[in-house]
Design a protein around this motif. Sequence first.
Motif, PDB file in Angstrom:
ATOM      1  N   MET A  27       0.698  -1.231  -0.050  1.00 31.31           N
ATOM      2  CA  MET A  27       0.066   0.178  -0.082  1.00 31.31           C
ATOM      3  C   MET A  27       1.142   1.349   0.084  1.00 31.31           C
ATOM      4  SD  MET A  27      -2.859   0.999   2.895  1.00 31.31           S
ATOM      5  CE  MET A  27      -3.314   2.479   3.299  1.00 31.31           C
ATOM      6  N   SER A  28       0.572   2.073  -0.898  1.00 25.56           N
ATOM      7  CA  SER A  28       1.321   3.390  -1.085  1.00 25.56           C
ATOM      8  C   SER A  28       1.265   4.356  -0.064  1.00 25.56           C
ATOM      9  CB  SER A  28       0.994   4.142  -2.277  1.00 25.56           C
ATOM     10  OG  SER A  28       1.650   3.746  -3.401  1.00 25.56           O
ATOM     11  N   PRO A  29       2.080   5.225   0.412  1.00 24.76           N
ATOM     12  CA  PRO A  29       1.832   6.167   1.553  1.00 24.76           C
ATOM     13  C   PRO A  29       0.834   7.243   1.218  1.00 24.76           C
ATOM     14  CG  PRO A  29       3.844   6.641   0.361  1.00 24.76           C
ATOM     15  CD  PRO A  29       3.405   5.208  -0.124  1.00 24.76           C
ATOM     16  N   MET A  30      -0.177   7.235   1.807  1.00 29.15           N
ATOM     17  CA  MET A  30      -1.197   8.364   1.527  1.00 29.15           C
ATOM     18  C   MET A  30      -1.620   9.399   2.729  1.00 29.15           C
ATOM     19  SD  MET A  30      -3.730   6.207  -1.138  1.00 29.15           S
ATOM     20  CE  MET A  30      -3.371   4.645  -0.584  1.00 29.15           C
ATOM     21  N   THR A  31      -1.160  10.521   2.653  1.00 21.97           N
ATOM     22  CA  THR A  31      -1.536  11.389   3.537  1.00 21.97           C
ATOM     23  C   THR A  31      -2.977  11.639   3.755  1.00 21.97           C
ATOM     24  OG1 THR A  31       0.288  12.748   3.100  1.00 21.97           O
ATOM     25  CG2 THR A  31      -1.470  14.063   4.077  1.00 21.97           C
ATOM     26  N   ARG A  32      -3.469  11.357   5.028  1.00 23.41           N
ATOM     27  CA  ARG A  32      -4.649  11.500   5.498  1.00 23.41           C
ATOM     28  C   ARG A  32      -5.428  12.637   6.262  1.00 23.41           C
ATOM     29  NH1 ARG A  32      -6.120   7.442   8.569  1.00 23.41           N
ATOM     30  NH2 ARG A  32      -8.213   7.306   7.744  1.00 23.41           N
ATOM     31  N   THR A  61       2.882   3.678   5.833  1.00 22.07           N
ATOM     32  CA  THR A  61       1.956   4.697   6.410  1.00 22.07           C
ATOM     33  C   THR A  61       1.969   6.031   5.679  1.00 22.07           C
ATOM     34  OG1 THR A  61       3.713   5.893   7.895  1.00 22.07           O
ATOM     35  CG2 THR A  61       2.517   3.979   8.672  1.00 22.07           C
ATOM     36  N   GLU A  62       1.273   6.766   5.823  1.00 21.02           N
ATOM     37  CA  GLU A  62       1.096   8.207   5.477  1.00 21.02           C
ATOM     38  C   GLU A  62       2.321   8.874   5.619  1.00 21.02           C
ATOM     39  OE1 GLU A  62      -1.754   7.924   8.608  1.00 21.02           O
ATOM     40  OE2 GLU A  62      -2.024  10.034   8.199  1.00 21.02           O
ATOM     41  N   GLY A  63       2.763  10.037   4.966  1.00 21.34           N
ATOM     42  CA  GLY A  63       3.872  10.832   5.576  1.00 21.34           C
ATOM     43  C   GLY A  63       3.832  11.128   6.777  1.00 21.34           C
ATOM     44  N   THR A  64       5.052  10.887   7.741  1.00 16.99           N
ATOM     45  CA  THR A  64       4.680  11.389   9.149  1.00 16.99           C
ATOM     46  C   THR A  64       6.014  12.103   9.569  1.00 16.99           C
ATOM     47  OG1 THR A  64       3.765   9.099   9.502  1.00 16.99           O
ATOM     48  CG2 THR A  64       4.873   9.913  11.145  1.00 16.99           C
ATOM     49  N   SER A 106       6.938   3.099   8.355  1.00 22.71           N
ATOM     50  CA  SER A 106       6.815   4.401   8.525  1.00 22.71           C
ATOM     51  C   SER A 106       7.340   5.069   7.392  1.00 22.71           C
ATOM     52  CB  SER A 106       7.116   4.770   9.802  1.00 22.71           C
ATOM     53  OG  SER A 106       6.909   6.172   9.866  1.00 22.71           O
ATOM     54  N   GLN A 107       6.358   5.957   6.849  1.00 23.70           N
ATOM     55  CA  GLN A 107       7.173   7.078   5.891  1.00 23.70           C
ATOM     56  C   GLN A 107       7.667   8.266   6.940  1.00 23.70           C
ATOM     57  OE1 GLN A 107       5.490   9.389   2.994  1.00 23.70           O
ATOM     58  NE2 GLN A 107       6.574   8.380   1.269  1.00 23.70           N
ATOM     59  N   ILE A 108       8.955   8.488   6.756  1.00 25.46           N
ATOM     60  CA  ILE A 108       9.253   9.792   7.548  1.00 25.46           C
ATOM     61  C   ILE A 108       9.323  10.995   6.430  1.00 25.46           C
ATOM     62  CG2 ILE A 108       9.908   8.566   9.357  1.00 25.46           C
ATOM     63  CD1 ILE A 108      12.891   8.797   8.525  1.00 25.46           C
ATOM     64  N   ILE A 149      11.970   6.683   3.654  1.00 25.86           N
ATOM     65  CA  ILE A 149      12.348   8.029   3.452  1.00 25.86           C
ATOM     66  C   ILE A 149      11.429   8.795   2.615  1.00 25.86           C
ATOM     67  CG2 ILE A 149      14.098   9.903   3.430  1.00 25.86           C
ATOM     68  CD1 ILE A 149      16.002   8.035   4.805  1.00 25.86           C
ATOM     69  N   MET A 150      10.512   9.742   2.744  1.00 22.37           N
ATOM     70  CA  MET A 150      10.028  10.535   1.610  1.00 22.37           C
ATOM     71  C   MET A 150      10.813  11.332   1.038  1.00 22.37           C
ATOM     72  SD  MET A 150       8.019  12.070  -0.262  1.00 22.37           S
ATOM     73  CE  MET A 150       6.115  12.571  -0.479  1.00 22.37           C
ATOM     74  N   ALA A 151      11.074  11.106  -0.294  1.00 26.01           N
ATOM     75  CA  ALA A 151      12.336  11.986  -0.983  1.00 26.01           C
ATOM     76  C   ALA A 151      11.642  12.264  -2.342  1.00 26.01           C
ATOM     77  CB  ALA A 151      13.280  11.140  -1.243  1.00 26.01           C
ATOM     78  N   ALA A 152      10.402  12.618  -2.450  1.00 24.99           N
ATOM     79  CA  ALA A 152       9.951  12.674  -3.933  1.00 24.99           C
ATOM     80  C   ALA A 152       9.025  14.029  -3.688  1.00 24.99           C
ATOM     81  CB  ALA A 152       9.148  11.804  -4.230  1.00 24.99           C
ATOM     82  N   HIS A 153       8.187  14.416  -4.981  1.00 21.89           N
ATOM     83  CA  HIS A 153       7.367  15.638  -5.019  1.00 21.89           C
ATOM     84  C   HIS A 153       7.736  16.847  -4.440  1.00 21.89           C
ATOM     85  CE1 HIS A 153       4.257  11.901  -3.980  1.00 21.89           C
ATOM     86  NE2 HIS A 153       5.146  11.802  -5.147  1.00 21.89           N
ATOM     87  N   GLY A 154       8.843  17.099  -4.645  1.00 26.17           N
ATOM     88  CA  GLY A 154       9.577  18.602  -4.160  1.00 26.17           C
ATOM     89  C   GLY A 154       9.481  18.920  -2.924  1.00 26.17           C
TER      90      GLY A 154
HETATM   91  C1  LIG Z   1      -4.461  11.372  -1.199  1.00 26.15           C
HETATM   92  C2  LIG Z   1      -3.041  10.965  -1.592  1.00 26.15           C
HETATM   93  C3  LIG Z   1      -2.116  11.231  -0.577  1.00 26.15           C
HETATM   94  C4  LIG Z   1      -0.845  10.823  -0.774  1.00 26.15           C
HETATM   95  N1  LIG Z   1       0.193  11.013   0.167  1.00 26.15           N
HETATM   96  C5  LIG Z   1       1.493  10.622  -0.083  1.00 26.15           C
HETATM   97  C6  LIG Z   1       2.378  10.609   1.064  1.00 26.15           C
HETATM   98  O1  LIG Z   1       2.165  11.120   2.106  1.00 26.15           O
HETATM   99  N2  LIG Z   1       3.664  10.125   0.503  1.00 26.15           N
HETATM  100  C7  LIG Z   1       3.899   9.788  -0.552  1.00 26.15           C
HETATM  101  O2  LIG Z   1       5.217   9.384  -0.788  1.00 26.15           O
HETATM  102  N3  LIG Z   1       3.087   9.763  -1.485  1.00 26.15           N
HETATM  103  C8  LIG Z   1       1.794  10.076  -1.307  1.00 26.15           C
HETATM  104  N4  LIG Z   1       1.083   9.976  -2.228  1.00 26.15           N
HETATM  105  C9  LIG Z   1       1.538   9.510  -3.654  1.00 26.15           C
HETATM  106  C10 LIG Z   1       0.955   8.024  -3.601  1.00 26.15           C
HETATM  107  O3  LIG Z   1       1.744   7.325  -2.438  1.00 26.15           O
HETATM  108  C11 LIG Z   1       1.239   7.234  -4.970  1.00 26.15           C
HETATM  109  O4  LIG Z   1       2.883   7.268  -5.126  1.00 26.15           O
HETATM  110  C12 LIG Z   1       0.603   8.012  -6.216  1.00 26.15           C
HETATM  111  O5  LIG Z   1      -0.740   8.164  -5.883  1.00 26.15           O
HETATM  112  C13 LIG Z   1       1.110   7.279  -7.483  1.00 26.15           C
HETATM  113  O6  LIG Z   1       0.757   5.897  -7.532  1.00 26.15           O
HETATM  114  P1  LIG Z   1      -0.537   5.558  -8.564  1.00 26.15           P
HETATM  115  O7  LIG Z   1       0.083   5.720  -9.767  1.00 26.15           O
HETATM  116  O8  LIG Z   1      -0.828   4.262  -8.227  1.00 26.15           O
HETATM  117  O9  LIG Z   1      -1.712   6.345  -8.034  1.00 26.15           O
HETATM  118  C14 LIG Z   1      -0.277  10.475  -2.143  1.00 26.15           C
HETATM  119  C15 LIG Z   1      -1.289  10.092  -3.181  1.00 26.15           C
HETATM  120  C16 LIG Z   1      -2.625  10.291  -2.991  1.00 26.15           C
HETATM  121  C17 LIG Z   1      -3.616  10.297  -3.880  1.00 26.15           C
END
Ligand SMILES: Cc1cc2nc3c(=O)[nH]c(=O)nc-3n(C[C@H](O)[C@H](O)[C@H](O)COP(=O)(O)O)c2cc1C
Length: 179
Positions: A27-32, A61-64, A106-108, A149-154
């Motif tokens: 399961m991908s990390p997803m901020t909630r 986990t979601e980013g922490t 845990s994603q930090i 370690i969260m190292a993406a998305h700027g």
């Molecule tokens: C609501 C939401 C929250 C997310 N939060 C995080 C996050 O906390 N950390 C992270 O690395 N990626 C986060 N992502 C990115 C996802 O983990 C994932 O990499 C991204 O959705 C691409 O995967 P997909 O192509 O299967 O959708 C988030 C994505 C969504 C939709």
Amino acid sequence: MNHSKSVETLFTPFEIGNVKLANRIVMSPMTRNFSPNGVPGEDVAAYYRCRAENGVGLIITEGTFVNHPDVVSNQENVPHLYSEEALEGWSKVVEGVHEVEGKIFSQIWHMGARSHVNDYSKQEITELIEAFEQAAVNAQKVGFDGIEIMAAHGFLIDQFFWDKTNARTDEYDESHPFC
Ligand SMILES: Cc1cc2nc3c(=O)[nH]c(=O)nc-3n(C[C@H](O)[C@H](O)[C@H](O)COP(=O)(O)O)c2cc1C
């Protein structure tokens, strides 16, 4: 390509270091934003447990947040990985996932320039490295199976990789070979 065989592979065990996963579904990390004042409560534990119970081999986990003053702006419902209350909350999350044979990392995270600071002194960089280190130690203490370690998305770390967001000329220059 034999699709049924490739799907079957998803349900076979996998090992990451000494962590044994029941299958290859991650399961991908997803901020909630459901952890008031950075503290994950029973609802967060139920949310992750439910995913493990229903066949996710590894939850990330979601980013922490790590413990650093510039970690964030206006994100008071993002969980922390440092206060006593937050760690107590995470230990219940981990316990719940483990009870149903799941694994959880845990994603930090530090938001870096996406929070508000765009310029770090070497002293601050040292402090940031220590904050990530402490978060990893805390993750281990509460029983997480690993960290990401969260190292993406700027965010912090990623911002060091690009010439538009890294104008440094010291050893943290974006062209510095990291590997
Ligand atoms: C609501 C939401 C929250 C997310 N939060 C995080 C996050 O906390 N950390 C992270 O690395 N990626 C986060 N992502 C990115 C996802 O983990 C994932 O990499 C991204 O959705 C691409 O995967 P997909 O192509 O299967 O959708 C988030 C994505 C969504 C939709």
